[in-house]
Design an enzyme around this catalytic site. Structure first.
Site, mmCIF file in Angstrom:
data_model
loop_
_atom_site.group_PDB
_atom_site.id
_atom_site.type_symbol
_atom_site.label_atom_id
_atom_site.label_comp_id
_atom_site.label_asym_id
_atom_site.label_seq_id
_atom_site.Cartn_x
_atom_site.Cartn_y
_atom_site.Cartn_z
ATOM 1 N N LYS A 282 0.858 -1.197 0.000
ATOM 2 C CA LYS A 282 0.000 0.000 0.000
ATOM 3 C C LYS A 282 0.887 1.237 0.000
ATOM 4 C CE LYS A 282 -2.559 3.405 1.909
ATOM 5 N NZ LYS A 282 -2.080 4.720 2.329
ATOM 6 N N ASP A 298 -4.684 5.465 -15.459
ATOM 7 C CA ASP A 298 -5.747 4.776 -14.734
ATOM 8 C C ASP A 298 -5.144 4.057 -13.518
ATOM 9 O OD1 ASP A 298 -7.646 2.964 -13.872
ATOM 10 O OD2 ASP A 298 -8.252 2.344 -15.887
ATOM 11 N N HIS A 395 4.689 11.348 10.578
ATOM 12 C CA HIS A 395 3.277 11.350 10.200
ATOM 13 C C HIS A 395 2.480 12.369 10.999
ATOM 14 C CE1 HIS A 395 2.195 8.072 7.507
ATOM 15 N NE2 HIS A 395 0.960 8.477 7.684
#
Ligand code: MEV
Length: 451
Positions: A282, A298, A395
């Protein structure tokens, strides 16, 4: 009251669609109209262009368009455009680019560019007759009857590379395929491939209807189920890699050997543990998708293909790999990606055109390289944080800005908070508490917009 389905929604004007939406689903809330309209472009031609990319359009959905500079790719310096809403991704890519800038940069190599498509069909007749008919007659006819469709592509160096008849009856009764491979050069090629496949199906139906070797029953048994390209393109693949001597990998207070050991272990874990591999991949796709979207390609196709490839050996695994050999650390990704730099949005969307210009007007192979580099950089950045400081440090710093923006903090307050959290752990709770204290209120609900 139960809602009623609407007929002819697509025929309503944009204003009409919005009015219907607001009345039917938003309790007549007029603010919704403003929310939608505030994203309309004042340049009417530009707005119409965006409206026409899709259907039933009522507004534009913005995504941040960011730049990750300092990417040394095949010995040339690039800035990579990235369209992504997730904080930290562009920062991590830029940081990884800088890290590798003085360590030889990224190298890319396109290993092959073949794409695939299938005519899926059923046939209950004699298999040997079908095979012989295909080999002796049909294959040639399929090529001949798509000559008009393939003319321009052949002139550009592409076209149909091969067509095979595949017997799948051991997996599904009566199921066969015409499996074709294509070279589509600088276009993604979906329309080209699907047009060829649909012509194959027509030709096969006609030719079989006229063939003398099949019985009437065999001819009747032919049923084309569907003609469609495959988004799994394991033979349209690019490799991106970085490498350097182990001793060059000293990272802050972490020794080079210790860093390499931790990093290598993290990759091994993703190779053997699907739970980790999913998150690991991911993160890779954070980088890849951002470039795919910025360059008008795409991302669903790229995602689907990457994950199928990650499971190609029967178990979902890491898309990146690393090794240490003779004192050299090497980290790489092999990624199948079907993208184009001509056709589709590439010449229509002004920001896509600009993104391609920023990358130096790449051809499809070069773009495959940039996408893989962004994915590899992202994965390097994520693993480097994970095995050293932990991911939350970086983060949450980015998240801090999101929280402050939600609170509509002033610029002065933002400066204050960046300083305040320099030596503290950012948490939503801690930000809200300090914000309330600063504004002299007891509860976030009491926070008023600053003037
Ligand atoms: C977050 O979007 C991506 C990461 O979870 C990737 C990873 O864990 O490798 C940070």
């Amino acid at each position: 009251m139960n809602k009623q389905p609407i007929e002819g929604f697509s025929k309503l004007s944009k204003e009409g669609k919005i009015e219907w939406l607001v009345n039917e689903f938003l309790q007549g809330e007029k603010k919704a109209i403003e929310t939608l309209k505030q994203y309309w472009n004042t340049d009417e031609a530009l707005q119409q262009l965006h409206d026409e990319f899709s259907e039933n359009t009522v507004s534009n959905f913005y995504m941040p368009f960011g730049l990750a500079p300092n990417f040394l790719v095949n010995n040339r310096l690039y800035t990579i455009p990235m369209a992504i809403e997730e904080s930290s991704v562009v920062a991590a890519a830029s940081k990884a680019a800088k890290f590798w800038l003085n360590r030889g940069g990224f190298k890319t190599e396109v290993l092959s560019t073949t794409k695939l498509g299938h005519v899926h069909f059923m046939f209950t007749g004699n298999k040997e007759k079908l095979t012989s008919f295909f080999e002796k007659h049909l294959r040639e006819k399929l090529i001949e009857e798509t000559n008009e469709i393939t003319h321009n592509m052949r002139a550009r160096g592409g076209g149909i590379m091969s067509i095979e008849l595949v017997d799948k009856t051991d997996e599904l009764e009566d199921y066969f395929q015409l499996k074709a491979s294509f070279e589509t050069v600088d276009s993604m090629g979906a329309n080209f491939i699907n047009s060829c496949l649909e012509q194959f199906a027509k030709t096969m139906e006609n030719e079989m209807a006229m063939a003398t070797e099949f019985t009437a029953e065999e001819k009747d048994s032919l049923q084309v189920v569907m003609c469609i390209l495959s988004n799994y393109t394991p033979d349209c693949i690019v490799r991106a890699e970085v490498s350097c001597a182990v001793e060059e990998l000293k990272d802050g207070n972490v020794l080079a050997e210790e860093f390499v050991e931790k990093f290598t272990r993290a990759v091994r874990i993703a190779e053997i543990e699907p739970y980790r591999a999913t998150t690991h991949n991911k993160g890779i796709m954070n980088g890849c998708d951002a470039v795919v979207i910025a360059t008008g390609n795409d991302f669903r196709a790229v995602e689907a293909c990457a994950h199928t490839y990650a499971a190609k050996d029967g178990k979902y695994s890491s898309l990146t790999h690393c090794e240490v050999k003779d004192g050299i650390f090497r980290f790489w990704i092999d990624l199948p990606i079907a993208v184009g730099t001509i056709g589709g949005l590439t010449s229509l969307h002004p920001l896509v055109k600009l993104a391609l210009d920023i990358l130096g007007k790449p051809n499809a192979k070069e773009l495959m390289g940039f996408i893989a580099v962004a994915g590899l950089a992202q994965n390097f950045g994520a693993l480097r944080s994970l095995v050293t400081t932990g991911i939350q440090k970086g983060h949450m710093k980015m998240h801090l800005m999101n929280i402050l923006n939600q609170l509509e903090a002033t610029e002065e307050e933002k400066h204050y908070f960046v300083n305040y959290f320099k030596d503290k752990t950012v948490s939503h709770h801690a930000v809200i508490n300090e914000f309330c204290r600063l504004r002299g209120v007891n509860h976030p609900n009491e926070i008023k917009k600053a003037n």
